[in-house]
Design an enzyme around this catalytic site. Structure first.
Site, PDB file in Angstrom:
ATOM      1  N   GLU D  59      -2.078   8.872   1.229  1.00 23.15           N
ATOM      2  CA  GLU D  59      -3.441   8.632   1.493  1.00 23.15           C
ATOM      3  C   GLU D  59      -4.123   9.045   0.587  1.00 23.15           C
ATOM      4  O   GLU D  59      -5.193   8.735  -0.007  1.00 23.15           O
ATOM      5  CB  GLU D  59      -3.681   8.838   2.869  1.00 23.15           C
ATOM      6  CG  GLU D  59      -3.257   7.989   3.896  1.00 23.15           C
ATOM      7  CD  GLU D  59      -1.566   8.124   4.313  1.00 23.15           C
ATOM      8  OE1 GLU D  59      -1.159   9.098   3.839  1.00 23.15           O
ATOM      9  OE2 GLU D  59      -1.141   7.288   4.987  1.00 23.15           O
ATOM     10  N   HIS D 128      -2.546   8.944  16.238  1.00 20.96           N
ATOM     11  CA  HIS D 128      -2.715   7.597  15.935  1.00 20.96           C
ATOM     12  C   HIS D 128      -3.730   6.887  16.501  1.00 20.96           C
ATOM     13  O   HIS D 128      -3.758   5.770  16.962  1.00 20.96           O
ATOM     14  CB  HIS D 128      -1.423   6.880  16.091  1.00 20.96           C
ATOM     15  CG  HIS D 128      -0.199   6.934  15.291  1.00 20.96           C
ATOM     16  ND1 HIS D 128       0.585   8.020  15.222  1.00 20.96           N
ATOM     17  CD2 HIS D 128      -0.088   6.365  14.142  1.00 20.96           C
ATOM     18  CE1 HIS D 128       1.437   8.188  14.224  1.00 20.96           C
ATOM     19  NE2 HIS D 128       1.047   7.096  13.730  1.00 20.96           N
TER      20      HIS D 128
HETATM   21  C1  LIG Z   1       0.477   9.741   6.595  1.00 19.54           C
HETATM   22  C2  LIG Z   1       1.017   8.412   7.377  1.00 19.54           C
HETATM   23  N1  LIG Z   1       1.014   7.271   6.595  1.00 19.54           N
HETATM   24  C3  LIG Z   1       1.444   6.275   7.001  1.00 19.54           C
HETATM   25  C4  LIG Z   1       2.183   6.524   8.270  1.00 19.54           C
HETATM   26  C5  LIG Z   1       2.909   5.114   8.636  1.00 19.54           C
HETATM   27  N2  LIG Z   1       4.299   4.892   8.851  1.00 19.54           N
HETATM   28  C6  LIG Z   1       5.197   5.147   9.732  1.00 19.54           C
HETATM   29  S1  LIG Z   1       6.707   5.093   9.582  1.00 19.54           S
HETATM   30  C7  LIG Z   1       6.426   4.705   7.765  1.00 19.54           C
HETATM   31  C8  LIG Z   1       7.753   4.516   6.888  1.00 19.54           C
HETATM   32  C9  LIG Z   1       8.498   5.870   6.691  1.00 19.54           C
HETATM   33  O1  LIG Z   1       9.396   5.496   5.791  1.00 19.54           O
HETATM   34  P1  LIG Z   1      10.377   6.559   5.388  1.00 19.54           P
HETATM   35  O2  LIG Z   1       9.913   7.904   5.124  1.00 19.54           O
HETATM   36  O3  LIG Z   1      11.492   5.841   4.536  1.00 19.54           O
HETATM   37  O4  LIG Z   1      11.308   6.828   6.844  1.00 19.54           O
HETATM   38  P2  LIG Z   1      11.915   5.636   7.788  1.00 19.54           P
HETATM   39  O5  LIG Z   1      10.708   4.907   8.515  1.00 19.54           O
HETATM   40  O6  LIG Z   1      12.584   4.759   6.781  1.00 19.54           O
HETATM   41  O7  LIG Z   1      12.759   6.476   8.744  1.00 19.54           O
HETATM   42  C10 LIG Z   1       4.881   4.651   7.661  1.00 19.54           C
HETATM   43  C11 LIG Z   1       4.280   4.225   6.374  1.00 19.54           C
HETATM   44  C12 LIG Z   1       2.249   7.603   8.870  1.00 19.54           C
HETATM   45  N3  LIG Z   1       2.958   7.911  10.133  1.00 19.54           N
HETATM   46  N4  LIG Z   1       1.826   8.752   8.308  1.00 19.54           N
END
Ligand SMILES: Cc1ncc(C[n+]2csc(CCOP(=O)(O)OP(=O)(O)O)c2C)c(N)n1
Ligand SMILES: Cc1ncc(C[n+]2csc(CCOP(=O)(O)OP(=O)(O)O)c2C)c(N)n1
Ligand SMILES: [Mg+2]
Ligand SMILES: [Mg+2]
Lengths: 318, 326, 318, 326
Positions: D59, D128
């Site tokens: 962000e 959230h």
């Molecule tokens: C700071 C922040 N930005 C965005 C999100 C929304 N979000 C939740 S899961 C996710 C994807 C995460 O990807 P990854 O690190 O590859 O983990 P995976 O979900 O594949 O286990 C996002 C962007 C969040 N929780 N926190």
């Protein structure tokens, strides 16, 4: 390090528990019994479960939002998990945490809702054990997408600079929400980024529980002996959608098929059977026992009362 | 009690005493070993580099590390070199440090302090001069200390270090070199206890941090005109000692609040709102709020001075409150 | 790329201007004529000046707090600098910027007071030129300590992912405020961190203006042709203290001596003289002309009025 | 005007119209191509991946990139997936985006929008669910939009995109699927113009974002008791349309303010402070402020609901304001 038979059976049981529990939670979310959405890790159970294999309760783990595997791995029970997911008064937090599972007594540390906010905290717990002269190890697990977050580099810097007992584990499941990771991640591998900070790293098949366990055991033992941090990247694959609200469709069917073949649970079972340490009877008995455990947990959660709204005024300050 | 020491020395003594008393206390931050603004200088000689830790230049991860250390039984003090930089660590402070005690239903505690020099001092420019303490009133679970004297600084910092919650400890840069009486004997000042810096009967003037001194000077001037101002230093914005302010108001029926932070959305907003919500019958006149204008702080000292509340602004606000504006 | 004679002379003059201007500013800060503190780069002038050599006015540079070299390099005049440092009404910002020098018309972009907050902005200017289809290049200059900041990694990620026309330049002057950089930086070199994000890098002697110019010219020309980002690390040394309020004493005298021998200005002059393109007479003429320029600038700043306090209400919103 | 579309569709239309109108406008954020909450879905089909950019999960750098792009002539909209995550980018927003226009003496402009779904919706948990719009009142140079209807959302977003300043655009998660009338024809709503959502004569009730709907429901209930509440939706917190509120107050002499953000240090503080400072003679009773308690938001919907202001809380606050509490 070798995975002993008993440990293998324990981890196998945990992987299966995770898979069945996730399925059950999915139903409960869809049926609106559970108020939060669910994030599952179908096909990647070996990572979360395997890395907890070598850990003690006193070791700290920072897990993920897709973290049934590591929470079951570290010792949380389906009952503890479900009562939190239901938001019931009988949960450890009396309904406050929800999916942000936590149990400091067994080393399960905060899962921040903001991805990556655990990076600094994990440096802090590792620094804390070092300052306290304890031999606890901190494991920080995160996805390949989360490795893009701001505090990732600084936490590598601090861990390397101060030679902290901190094991970084990147669960590279190839998807970041609704897109393939290469859509938002510049490189195929994450681990070399740690190398550039002077932290040794290894890239490992994340669908082989023995390899996950072994690589982690070594990293943990190094850290425990004061030899500093290490970085592990486990290659795996998320066979489900991002979360319960995601209809999916963006993962090629052939890609999924390939990974079905590499399923960590099937592989573990096959190995155990080939080695003669597991029978179909064992399997059935285990499945029945896990199903019982999960259903008892669902029943417990369902029947538990909601917390009293008056409790919102408690613990506002310590 | 006639030992006069600087604000810097008072803060350093608080560190020394608390670090001697409790081995869980440690300090981390950029150049804390050398002590960039001297509050932590020499601590490393006594306590060693394991408890006086120079960090890389990363405010977010440093505060994050403090949160993790605090959750696992230590009592970190993390120094953020300029108050403005707290926004870099806002996620860790506001979304994490302040929230886990509550959502863990008390299972976790986050006993840590953010020590942060700040404020305008002429010529430091837009991002090294802000007073941002009011930004920490909205987020839950935090405490906010704004000492105005060496005495208060020492007593509050010691309490902050012993507190089981995250505490922001703002040190106004203009106050750092100032001297004040500080006893040799140990003392603590509870968080949440205002101090009446000057007794008066006509107007209640609540002043934050460096503006306490401007308020006292203004009060002297006003006294010559027969107006006796009661100057109250809240010393902590959270928790806020509403009782002391209300008691004063019951005597004066007039409220003026001054801070160097921006007026819009500042501490004065919260205090004025409390007044009109809870103390309505004790307001004989509009509350007067003074604070910095809602603009970036310009560099040129002549411009900066025009943006922040002055002694004369306070005099005028008190007169306005009394309907005696000129 | 080769440094042509004329260009070398131009850069040499700029380096000397920086050195003399810094000295003068130091006096003026000490005499309290200038209200801010001063951050100088004695001995590292070749980096800031050299990297601007290949740049056009339309290219963007994000410079540093120790940035007389890059500001003079990019085309700011002593008069513009001094009127800002004095906080006078005749400055480009009418007294608002101070040390945060800025002149977008010649590509001098914001110097944020928070170190590292330029990382994201530099991604943004590079993204902007790419979206606009322009061939402008962005150069982001920062110290080795600043490379520890949170947005460093993410900016590498974005630059690599989107193949932006962005040249990262790390000025590794071996000190981070009051301590040697290895006190807070885990690795000797910063540049390999960019490599781990898939960005090509080079580590170069930062005290040789020709090398600085050449390496930058190549990186800039790659970027301009759409071949993506590059990372340069220039090794140099800060021979002065951190800032005017720092009494120093923590830099070993022998260390300083070694770097006096490598002085970039002396080296450049020696080369030019050896090549017959510079004489003692040229030197004296240049010194006199620079001194004139600086003294005229001081006089201008001294004699300029302070801004009218009433102007604080202007430009609060656009 | 009897086309009823969802808040999501209204926002998406604003994007479409502005992106068609001005090629400098582009969108960036996590999964904006797929459109995680659907406001940006399908935009990529029309405008291509160069103008609908999926960003890495960061962000701070994403907002930073928007600032840089905005300074060099583009008009980025950066989506922050949850309002809570704005604290991660607070440095870029509050210290940089909002300050450079001023300190550059107008040489730079930072025309950008932060689009950010937020707020409590039962079961999303502590980080959230927050409504953090009030955190952007203190920092200078920012504008803050808090639409409560599809109509307002579309008109405000279009204005925000055309505005030359950084604008935060909060979308309450509970509102996203709601429908409302939105004309086919193009329209804009100026930033800084409140909307009287219900006319009344007894109490002025200022409600922010999702609480507008609770306020309207409460007003209906109160109407059955003969109390006519004027419900004012400020629509933007900065700039704040003080005139409209003051005009109402001159009629009602009673002020209640409600928001889902936390009460302590919230928007209500600023508004109540303005009231007691500037409209003192028009207050016949204490101002009533409603907002979330100063605690982390608990997960369990029953707890969450107890923390945030309800329709019944609003009814009670209005009654308290009129001295008719039960
Ligand atoms: C700071 C922040 N930005 C965005 C999100 C929304 N979000 C939740 S899961 C996710 C994807 C995460 O990807 P990854 O690190 O590859 O983990 P995976 O979900 O594949 O286990 C996002 C962007 C969040 N929780 N926190
Ligand atoms: C976010 C932030 N933290 C701390 C500082 C204070 N500070 C100013 S200069 C400096 C050291 C920078 O070191 P380096 O990046 O190596 O650059 P150098 O000073 O050596 O040129 C620090 C920490 C700052 N300006 N911004
Ligand atoms: Mg992933
Ligand atoms: Mg340096």
């Amino acid at each position: 390090m070798q995975l002993e038979d008993d440990k293998r059976k324990e981890l196998y049981r945990k992987m299966v528990t995770v898979r069945l529990l996730e399925k059950r939670v999915e139903q409960l979310v869809t049926a609106a019994r559970i108020p939060c959405s669910g994030h599952f890790g179908l096909g990647q159970e070996a990572v979360g479960v395997g890395i907890c294999g070598p850990l003690r309760y006193s070791d700290y783990i920072f897990g993920t939002h897709r973290g049934f595997a590591e929470y079951i791995g570290k010792g949380l029970t389906p009952r503890e998990i479900l009562s939190e997911y239901y938001g019931k008064a009988t949960s450890l937090s009396r309904g406050r945490l929800g999916q942000h599972l936590l149990k400091p007594e067994i080393g399960i540390m905060p899962l921040p809702s903001s991805l990556g906010s655990e990076f600094g905290m994990a440096v802090g717990t590792a620094l804390s054990t070092k300052l306290r002269g304890s031999d606890q190890v901190t494991v920080n697990l995160f996805g390949e997408g989360t490795a893009g977050q701001a505090d990732f580099g600084p936490s590598l810097e601090m861990a390397s600079l101060w030679q902290l007992p901190l094991v970084f584990v990147c669960n590279n499941n190839q998807y970041v929400e609704l897109a393939h990771y290469r859509n938002v991640v510049a490189t195929e591998d994450i681990a070399p980024r740690a190398g550039a900070y002077g932290i040794p790293y290894e890239i490992v098949d994340g669908n082989d529980i023995a390899l996950v366990y072994g690589a982690t055991a070594e990293a943990v033992s190094r850290a425990r002996q004061g030899e500093g941090p290490m970085f592990l990247e486990f290659k795996t694959y998320r066979r489900c959608t991002h979360y319960t609200g995601d209809p999916g469709g963006y993962q090629p069917q052939e890609e999924i098929e390939i990974w079905v073949q590499k399923d960590p649970i099937d592989r573990c079972r096959a190995t155990m059977m080939a080695e003669g340490m597991w029978t179909e009877a064992d399997e059935q008995a285990m499945l029945a026992s896990i199903a019982d455990e999960i259903e008892a947990a669902v029943k417990f959660a369902e029947e538990s009362p909601y917390p009293d709204p008056a409790t919102i005024y408690e613990h506002i300050y310590a | 009690m006639n030992r006069r020491i600087t604000f810097i020395q008072a803060v350093r003594e608080a560190f020394q005493e608390e670090m001697r008393r409790d081995e869980r206390v440690f300090v981390m931050g950029q150049d804390v070993q050398a002590g960039i603004f001297a509050t932590t200088s020499k601590l490393v000689d006594e306590f060693g580099p394991a408890r006086v830790i120079n960090t890389p230049i990363c405010e977010s991860a440093s505060v994050g590390a403090a949160v993790g250390a605090a959750m696992t039984g230590l009592r970190p003090v993390v120094q953020i070199m300029f108050g403005d930089f707290n926004y870099l660590a806002m996620e860790m402070t506001a979304n994490q440090a302040g929230q886990w005690h509550y959502i863990s239903d008390g299972a976790l505690k986050v006993p840590m302090v953010i020590e942060t020099p700040s404020g305008a001092r002429g010529g430091a420019g837009y991002g090294h001069s802000q007073s941002l303490e009011a930004a920490f009133i909205l987020p839950p679970g935090l405490k906010v200390a704004v000492p105005a004297t060496p005495y208060d600084a020492k007593g509050l910092l010691k309490s902050a270090i012993r507190d089981d919650n995250p505490v922001l400890f703002f040190e106004h840069r203009r106050l750092l070199p100032q001297r004040g009486e500080v006893p040799e004997e140990e003392y603590l000042i509870p968080l949440g206890q205002a101090d009446i810096k000057r007794v008066g009967s006509d107007v209640t003037l609540v002043a934050v941090s460096v503006t306490v001194h401007k308020a006292l000077a203004a009060a002297e001037k006003l006294s010559q005109r027969g107006i006796e101002v009661e100057v109250i230093d809240p010393r902590t914005l959270v928790p806020l000692d509403k009782d002391t302010i209300f008691q004063s108001l019951q005597k004066t029926y007039h409220l003026v609040v001054v801070e160097e932070g921006r007026k819009r959305g500042g501490f004065g907003a919260e205090l004025a709102a409390i007044a009109v919500e809870e103390w309505f019958d004790y307001l004989d006149a509009p509350v007067q709020r003074l604070g910095t204008i809602s603009a970036a702080l310009p560099y040129s000292p002549v411009l900066e001075a025009a943006c922040i509340p002055s002694e004369e602004d306070i005099v005028q606000a008190v007169l306005r409150s009394l309907g005696q504006e000129e």
